[in-house]
Design a protein around this motif. Sequence first.
Motif, short mmCIF file in Angstrom:
data_model
loop_
_atom_site.label_atom_id
_atom_site.label_comp_id
_atom_site.label_asym_id
_atom_site.label_seq_id
_atom_site.Cartn_x
_atom_site.Cartn_y
_atom_site.Cartn_z
N MET A 213 -0.10 3.99 -11.84
CA MET A 213 -0.90 3.89 -10.62
C MET A 213 -0.02 4.24 -9.43
SD MET A 213 -3.05 0.40 -11.45
CE MET A 213 -1.61 -0.65 -11.32
N ASN A 214 -0.35 5.31 -8.76
CA ASN A 214 0.39 5.76 -7.57
C ASN A 214 -0.51 5.68 -6.34
OD1 ASN A 214 2.57 6.42 -9.27
ND2 ASN A 214 1.79 8.49 -9.60
N SER A 215 0.11 5.76 -5.18
CA SER A 215 -0.62 5.74 -3.91
C SER A 215 -1.62 4.59 -3.88
CB SER A 215 -1.33 7.07 -3.69
OG SER A 215 -0.41 8.14 -3.71
N LEU A 216 -1.17 3.43 -4.23
CA LEU A 216 -2.06 2.28 -4.34
C LEU A 216 -2.62 1.88 -2.98
CD1 LEU A 216 -0.10 0.30 -7.02
CD2 LEU A 216 -2.52 0.89 -7.18
N LYS A 217 -3.87 1.41 -3.02
CA LYS A 217 -4.59 0.99 -1.83
C LYS A 217 -4.98 -0.48 -1.96
CE LYS A 217 -6.76 5.57 -1.62
NZ LYS A 217 -8.05 6.30 -1.58
N PRO A 218 -5.20 -1.17 -0.86
CA PRO A 218 -5.64 -2.57 -0.96
C PRO A 218 -6.90 -2.73 -1.80
CG PRO A 218 -4.92 -2.10 1.27
CD PRO A 218 -4.90 -0.79 0.53
N GLU A 219 -7.77 -1.75 -1.79
CA GLU A 219 -9.01 -1.85 -2.57
C GLU A 219 -8.77 -1.70 -4.08
OE1 GLU A 219 -8.45 0.14 0.08
OE2 GLU A 219 -9.44 2.09 -0.16
N ASP A 220 -7.55 -1.39 -4.49
CA ASP A 220 -7.21 -1.38 -5.91
C ASP A 220 -6.88 -2.78 -6.42
OD1 ASP A 220 -5.46 1.67 -5.30
OD2 ASP A 220 -7.42 1.46 -6.27
N THR A 221 -6.81 -3.74 -5.52
CA THR A 221 -6.51 -5.11 -5.92
C THR A 221 -7.58 -5.64 -6.86
OG1 THR A 221 -5.31 -5.60 -3.89
CG2 THR A 221 -6.25 -7.48 -5.08
N ALA A 222 -7.14 -6.11 -8.03
CA ALA A 222 -8.07 -6.59 -9.06
C ALA A 222 -7.27 -7.08 -10.25
CB ALA A 222 -9.01 -5.46 -9.51
N VAL A 223 -7.96 -7.71 -11.18
CA VAL A 223 -7.40 -7.96 -12.50
C VAL A 223 -7.72 -6.74 -13.35
CG1 VAL A 223 -7.44 -9.42 -14.55
CG2 VAL A 223 -7.69 -10.45 -12.27
N ARG B 198 -4.79 9.78 -8.47
CA ARG B 198 -3.78 8.75 -8.16
C ARG B 198 -3.31 8.03 -9.40
NH1 ARG B 198 -5.16 4.42 -5.23
NH2 ARG B 198 -7.35 4.43 -5.89
N PHE B 199 -4.20 7.82 -10.36
CA PHE B 199 -3.87 7.09 -11.60
C PHE B 199 -3.79 8.07 -12.76
CE2 PHE B 199 -5.85 2.67 -10.46
CZ PHE B 199 -5.16 2.69 -9.26
N ALA C 234 0.84 -1.20 0.00
CA ALA C 234 0.00 0.00 0.00
C ALA C 234 0.88 1.25 0.00
CB ALA C 234 -0.92 0.00 1.21
N GLY C 235 0.49 2.21 -0.81
CA GLY C 235 1.27 3.42 -0.97
C GLY C 235 2.26 3.37 -2.11
N GLY C 236 2.47 2.19 -2.66
CA GLY C 236 3.42 2.03 -3.75
C GLY C 236 2.84 2.36 -5.11
N SER C 237 3.64 2.09 -6.14
CA SER C 237 3.26 2.43 -7.51
C SER C 237 3.50 1.26 -8.45
CB SER C 237 4.07 3.63 -8.01
OG SER C 237 3.83 4.78 -7.24
N LEU C 238 2.73 1.22 -9.51
CA LEU C 238 2.92 0.29 -10.61
C LEU C 238 2.55 1.00 -11.89
CD1 LEU C 238 1.31 -3.12 -9.46
CD2 LEU C 238 3.73 -2.70 -9.92
N ARG C 239 3.16 0.57 -12.99
CA ARG C 239 2.76 1.07 -14.30
C ARG C 239 2.36 -0.11 -15.16
NH1 ARG C 239 5.77 4.47 -19.13
NH2 ARG C 239 6.79 2.45 -19.49
N LEU C 240 1.11 -0.09 -15.60
CA LEU C 240 0.63 -1.11 -16.53
C LEU C 240 0.82 -0.63 -17.95
CD1 LEU C 240 -2.74 -2.12 -14.81
CD2 LEU C 240 -0.42 -2.95 -14.36
#
Length: 125
Positions: free
Chosen positions: A83-93, A67-68, A14-20
């Motif tokens: 995707m920045n400031s990621l939250k657990p509720e962002d978990t998904a496919v 955030r995105f 949580a709080g991290g970033s990813l780029r799809l």
Amino acid sequence: QVQLVESGGGLVQAGGSLRLSCAASGRTFSSYAMGWFRQAPGKEREFVAAVSRSGGNTDYADSVKGRFTISRDNVKNTVYLQMNSLKPEDTAVYYCAADVTSWSTKRGRYEYAYWGQGTQVTVSS
């Protein structure tokens, strides 16, 4: 026909970033709008973000606004979702999708005729 292949998913705290990324092939990339959707277990697939053909117009779901960031490179035939400031509720496919008929960005999943296979994003607390 449009073929879409997503990449960049993974596990992040949580709080991290990813780029799809979503690489497209087939029809001329700049001739259609692109969107990102996501689907969590037991939930409906929901709109995340969309970008117009030129990249000049974007739209975001309220849950990710600020955030995105969606962007596209019409030379590389690729759309991105930062995707920045990621939250657990962002978990998904997460799925990218192509809308080959609309001139503007759309939020409805049925506007999009072509879909990628999805990439898993997991955000740990």
